[in-house]
Scaffold this active site. Structure first.
Site, PDB file in Angstrom:
ATOM      1  N   ARG A  75       0.828  -1.204   0.000  1.00 19.04           N
ATOM      2  CA  ARG A  75       0.000   0.000   0.000  1.00 19.04           C
ATOM      3  C   ARG A  75       0.869   1.264   0.000  1.00 19.04           C
ATOM      4  O   ARG A  75       0.501   2.283  -0.608  1.00 19.04           O
ATOM      5  CB  ARG A  75      -0.944  -0.015   1.210  1.00 19.04           C
ATOM      6  CG  ARG A  75      -1.953   1.114   1.209  1.00 19.04           C
ATOM      7  CD  ARG A  75      -3.099   0.853   2.166  1.00 19.04           C
ATOM      8  NE  ARG A  75      -4.141   1.861   2.047  1.00 19.04           N
ATOM      9  CZ  ARG A  75      -4.443   2.734   3.011  1.00 19.04           C
ATOM     10  NH1 ARG A  75      -3.805   2.710   4.161  1.00 19.04           N
ATOM     11  NH2 ARG A  75      -5.398   3.627   2.824  1.00 19.04           N
ATOM     12  N   HIS A  79       0.506   4.424  -2.583  1.00 15.78           N
ATOM     13  CA  HIS A  79       0.297   5.811  -2.158  1.00 15.78           C
ATOM     14  C   HIS A  79       1.485   6.706  -2.519  1.00 15.78           C
ATOM     15  O   HIS A  79       1.324   7.899  -2.717  1.00 15.78           O
ATOM     16  CB  HIS A  79       0.004   5.869  -0.650  1.00 15.78           C
ATOM     17  CG  HIS A  79      -1.404   5.475  -0.331  1.00 15.78           C
ATOM     18  ND1 HIS A  79      -2.034   5.788   0.856  1.00 15.78           N
ATOM     19  CD2 HIS A  79      -2.316   4.786  -1.055  1.00 15.78           C
ATOM     20  CE1 HIS A  79      -3.275   5.307   0.850  1.00 15.78           C
ATOM     21  NE2 HIS A  79      -3.469   4.691  -0.297  1.00 15.78           N
ATOM     22  N   ASN A 109      -3.797   8.767   4.464  1.00 24.50           N
ATOM     23  CA  ASN A 109      -2.636   8.176   5.131  1.00 24.50           C
ATOM     24  C   ASN A 109      -2.650   8.282   6.644  1.00 24.50           C
ATOM     25  O   ASN A 109      -2.122   7.413   7.340  1.00 24.50           O
ATOM     26  CB  ASN A 109      -1.341   8.848   4.619  1.00 24.50           C
ATOM     27  CG  ASN A 109      -1.033   8.500   3.178  1.00 24.50           C
ATOM     28  OD1 ASN A 109      -1.351   7.398   2.711  1.00 24.50           O
ATOM     29  ND2 ASN A 109      -0.420   9.434   2.464  1.00 24.50           N
ATOM     30  N   HIS A 207      -6.513  -5.960  -2.286  1.00 18.07           N
ATOM     31  CA  HIS A 207      -7.344  -6.058  -1.080  1.00 18.07           C
ATOM     32  C   HIS A 207      -7.661  -7.520  -0.755  1.00 18.07           C
ATOM     33  O   HIS A 207      -8.576  -7.802  -0.013  1.00 18.07           O
ATOM     34  CB  HIS A 207      -8.619  -5.209  -1.219  1.00 18.07           C
ATOM     35  CG  HIS A 207      -8.336  -3.742  -1.267  1.00 18.07           C
ATOM     36  ND1 HIS A 207      -9.206  -2.830  -1.827  1.00 18.07           N
ATOM     37  CD2 HIS A 207      -7.266  -3.022  -0.830  1.00 18.07           C
ATOM     38  CE1 HIS A 207      -8.672  -1.608  -1.726  1.00 18.07           C
ATOM     39  NE2 HIS A 207      -7.505  -1.702  -1.134  1.00 18.07           N
TER      40      HIS A 207
HETATM   41  C1  HEM Z   1      -9.057   1.917  -6.019  1.00 17.31           C
HETATM   42  C2  HEM Z   1      -8.685   2.681  -5.063  1.00 17.31           C
HETATM   43  C3  HEM Z   1      -8.412   2.228  -3.659  1.00 17.31           C
HETATM   44  C4  HEM Z   1      -9.086   2.610  -2.549  1.00 17.31           C
HETATM   45  C5  HEM Z   1     -10.264   3.557  -2.482  1.00 17.31           C
HETATM   46  C6  HEM Z   1      -8.460   1.955  -1.438  1.00 17.31           C
HETATM   47  C7  HEM Z   1      -8.847   2.111  -0.123  1.00 17.31           C
HETATM   48  C8  HEM Z   1      -8.311   1.448   0.958  1.00 17.31           C
HETATM   49  C9  HEM Z   1      -8.730   1.616   2.311  1.00 17.31           C
HETATM   50  C10 HEM Z   1      -9.826   2.542   2.793  1.00 17.31           C
HETATM   51  C11 HEM Z   1      -7.992   0.769   3.066  1.00 17.31           C
HETATM   52  C12 HEM Z   1      -8.071   0.593   4.582  1.00 17.31           C
HETATM   53  C13 HEM Z   1      -7.189   1.632   5.259  1.00 17.31           C
HETATM   54  C14 HEM Z   1      -7.412   1.723   6.742  1.00 17.31           C
HETATM   55  O1  HEM Z   1      -8.432   1.250   7.230  1.00 17.31           O
HETATM   56  O2  HEM Z   1      -6.556   2.302   7.424  1.00 17.31           O
HETATM   57  C15 HEM Z   1      -7.090   0.077   2.194  1.00 17.31           C
HETATM   58  C16 HEM Z   1      -6.181  -0.846   2.590  1.00 17.31           C
HETATM   59  C17 HEM Z   1      -5.315  -1.486   1.744  1.00 17.31           C
HETATM   60  N1  HEM Z   1      -5.118  -1.206   0.403  1.00 17.31           N
HETATM   61 FE1  HEM Z   1      -6.309  -0.074  -0.754  1.00 17.31          FE
HETATM   62  N2  HEM Z   1      -7.454   1.177  -1.883  1.00 17.31           N
HETATM   63  C18 HEM Z   1      -7.370   1.315  -3.237  1.00 17.31           C
HETATM   64  C19 HEM Z   1      -6.433   0.744  -4.065  1.00 17.31           C
HETATM   65  C20 HEM Z   1      -5.391  -0.038  -3.638  1.00 17.31           C
HETATM   66  C21 HEM Z   1      -4.287  -0.452  -4.475  1.00 17.31           C
HETATM   67  C22 HEM Z   1      -4.085  -0.034  -5.918  1.00 17.31           C
HETATM   68  C23 HEM Z   1      -3.478  -1.223  -3.690  1.00 17.31           C
HETATM   69  C24 HEM Z   1      -2.196  -1.907  -4.042  1.00 17.31           C
HETATM   70  C25 HEM Z   1      -1.824  -2.257  -5.242  1.00 17.31           C
HETATM   71  C26 HEM Z   1      -4.097  -1.307  -2.376  1.00 17.31           C
HETATM   72  C27 HEM Z   1      -3.628  -2.047  -1.331  1.00 17.31           C
HETATM   73  C28 HEM Z   1      -4.168  -2.043  -0.060  1.00 17.31           C
HETATM   74  C29 HEM Z   1      -3.740  -2.943   0.994  1.00 17.31           C
HETATM   75  C30 HEM Z   1      -2.763  -4.081   0.841  1.00 17.31           C
HETATM   76  C31 HEM Z   1      -4.446  -2.574   2.139  1.00 17.31           C
HETATM   77  C32 HEM Z   1      -4.288  -3.155   3.537  1.00 17.31           C
HETATM   78  C33 HEM Z   1      -3.154  -2.398   4.202  1.00 17.31           C
HETATM   79  C34 HEM Z   1      -2.812  -2.835   5.622  1.00 17.31           C
HETATM   80  O3  HEM Z   1      -3.339  -3.808   6.129  1.00 17.31           O
HETATM   81  O4  HEM Z   1      -1.981  -2.135   6.238  1.00 17.31           O
HETATM   82  N3  HEM Z   1      -5.227  -0.560  -2.382  1.00 17.31           N
HETATM   83  N4  HEM Z   1      -7.295   0.521   0.911  1.00 17.31           N
END
Ligand code: HEM
Ligand SMILES: *[C@@H]1O[C@H](CO)[C@@H](O)[C@H](O)[C@H]1NC(C)=O
Ligand SMILES: *[C@@H]1O[C@H](CO)[C@@H](O)[C@H](O)[C@H]1NC(C)=O
Length: 322
Positions: A75, A79, A109, A207
């Site tokens: 992630r 970002h 973030n 995800h």
């Molecule tokens: C399409 C747009 C995207 C949105 C709106 C989005 C949104 C989010 C949100 C809201 C979370 C949870 C954050 C939290 O609760 O603190 C999250 C977690 C995560 N996102 Fe996305 N995301 C997107 C695209 C991506 C992309 C492109 C990747 C990687 C290639 C990604 C990888 C991840 C991962 C692996 C997590 C878990 C992180 C952790 O456990 O620390 N996301 N995302």
């Protein structure tokens, strides 16, 4: 007498041929070698051959203590790349003396992006092995690939050679995709980065692991839950990188609205929904596209050659203004 006129015509022809050859070769390298962004997967092969092993070892150690680390690291690369290109800008801390306002506190973030200490550990280990060679932006790109591989996902050759920026971009960090964005807005934000619908569907497949705070989920938090209570993004195989995520979407059970819209939005059927179904029926297809899309994302406006610097500490630019 001018020097050039002292060259024999044969020597002049040789010179012109050499120039033409160099131009032709640089064109070939530009189009086929590594990537159009000017990166190459063999970039550290001679300057720091242990780069990949070092990054891998630190992540391995970190995930023993925290299974979530691989998800958190990929992630960070996302970002970083979406805010000012893949230039390590996300890693910079606030520093009034260098005029740096950190991207770490924008809504996408703040209290959400994590894994920065692991990046510091990787940087420290790399600086010990090969001082001043491996950029922080490349650490994020490599860490993302290794994290996916360690969690059971695909592997790919990561194009390398990014350099680190010396400024942040709060405006573009503020515009990171939000879990409350509509499909149309998500598509637009990806398109602005040169990423199409297939990239959007493939990359959201990340995800398949990691956690989200309940305040961002479709169901929101239940009574008595703090807003930061963590839920698994993939409720079936929470720490495995697989295509289970797309089955969960087909069941309407995605944690984030921004995941579910790829099927439920009125414009989904004509755009993203068929891709979701494709990836749910073939993990191989998903893995292949995911790797390709990660390389595309990693190519967003990198700094190369003489631009930027190789930071000694990922949290700070090298030169102070005072
Ligand atoms: C399409 C747009 C995207 C949105 C709106 C989005 C949104 C989010 C949100 C809201 C979370 C949870 C954050 C939290 O609760 O603190 C999250 C977690 C995560 N996102 Fe996305 N995301 C997107 C695209 C991506 C992309 C492109 C990747 C990687 C290639 C990604 C990888 C991840 C991962 C692996 C997590 C878990 C992180 C952790 O456990 O620390 N996301 N995302
Ligand atoms: C970041 O989150 C903390 C804790 O919720 C909050 O106190 C702080 O105001 C937030 N910072 C910004 C810049 O929004
Ligand atoms: C989630 O619930 C909290 C508390 O009831 C509320 O303040 C917040 O607006 C809700 N969020 C969403 C996205 O509905």
């Amino acid at each position: 007498m001018a020097r050039s006129s002292s060259l024999s015509s044969a020597a002049r022809r040789r010179l012109m041929l050499t120039v033409a050859l160099v131009l032709a070769l640089s064109h070939v390298a530009h189009v086929h070698g590594g990537s159009r962004a000017g990166l190459s997967s063999s970039f550290y092969d001679s300057s720091c051959p242990s780069t990949r092993d070092i990054v891998r070892r630190v992540i391995q150690d970190a995930r023993v203590a925290d299974a979530r680390i691989p998800a958190s690291l990929i992630r960070l690369h996302f970002h970083d790349c979406f805010a000012n290109g893949c230039d390590g800008s996300l890693l910079l801390d606030d520093d009034i003396f260098s005029g740096i306002r950190t991207e770490k506190k924008v809504p996408g973030n703040n209290r959400s992006a994590r894994g920065f200490n692991v990046v510091d550990d990787i940087k420290r280990a790399l600086e010990k092995a090969c001082p001043g060679i491996v950029s922080c932006a490349d650490i994020l790109a490599l860490a993302a690939e290794i994290s996916v591989e360690l969690a059971g996902g695909p592997s790919w050759s990561v194009p390398l050679g990014r350099r680190d920026g010396t400024k942040t971009n709060i405006e573009s960090a503020n515009d990171l995709p939000s879990p409350f964005d509509s499909l149309e807005i998500l598509q637009e934000k990806f398109r602005n980065m040169g990423l199409d619908d297939t990239d959007l569907v493939a990359l959201q497949g990340a995800h398949t692991f990691g956690r989200a705070q309940c305040q961002f989920t479709q169901r929101n938090c239940t009574a008595g839950q703090g807003r930061g209570t963590l839920v698994n993004l993939d409720v079936v195989t929470p720490d495995v990188f697989d295509n289970e995520y797309y089955d969960i979407l087909l069941q309407g059970l995605a944690q984030l609205r921004s995941d579910q819209v790829m099927l439920s939005d009125p414009i989904a059927e004509a755009t993203t929904a068929p891709i979701v179904r494709r990836f749910s029926s073939s993990q191989k297809d998903f893995f292949k596209n995911f790797a390709a899309s990660m390389i595309k994302m990693g190519n967003i406006r990198p700094l190369t050659r003489k631009d930027g610097e190789i930071r000694k500490n990922c949290r700070r630019v090298n030169k102070k203004l005072y």
